[in-house]
Design a protein around this motif. Sequence first.
Motif: not given
Length: 227
Positions: A172-180, A188-196
């Motif tokens: 996230i700090v490196a500027g990557r979006i959830n999909k990346q 998955s994107i949902k897992t990324v969102e949960a972690h965020r």
Amino acid sequence: MNVEQAISNSLDSNPLARTGVVYVIDDDEAVRDSLALLLKANGLKVSPHESAERFLTSLESTDLQAPSCALIDIHLGGISGIELQEKLLDLNINIPIAFITGHGDVTTAVHTLKKGACDFIQKPVKENALCDLISQMLSKAHSIQEQTTTLEQMNERFKLLTPRELDVLDRIVAGRINKQVGADLGISIKTVEAHRANIMEKLKVNRAANLVQVALKYQAAKAQRLI
């Protein structure tokens, strides 16, 4: 205006200055006692020491969280004032210090100031200069204490993050979006969102921009070995 009045006026204008400790390290007993008596008479807590060695020993049983500053004679017997400054830096004891000397030189003064000393003043000390210096150093000590508390709180919050959450945060700090981020980590994107969401809750931030800001401050503090 006499010495006591000069110091009292300066300290009265800065209430924080009366809540700290002033260490006086000087092997000249007359100078040490004179400074200690003067400062005590004006409501300051003073801890006098005749050598750097005794001062360092006293710090082993001292609450270093309390705001403090030090007036150090440059030409001490045994460990010199400059060597004492180096030892404090090595021990990561971050208290404002100023040097007092009867025969200093420009090269020595520049060296100590580059290492973080607040001032380098000649004996006999001018009253107004002394009171202003003490006031400034103790104010700085309070600021250091506040910064230290903030960094400790930040460090404790980052310790709550799991290794996977740290991986996500780095991206996230490196500027990557959830999909990346998901593609990088194979989740998955949902897992990324949960972690965020978990990361933001643990670090007590409510905006993505604040999350990045806090993470960058944490990285900078670690790089500087502040935490």
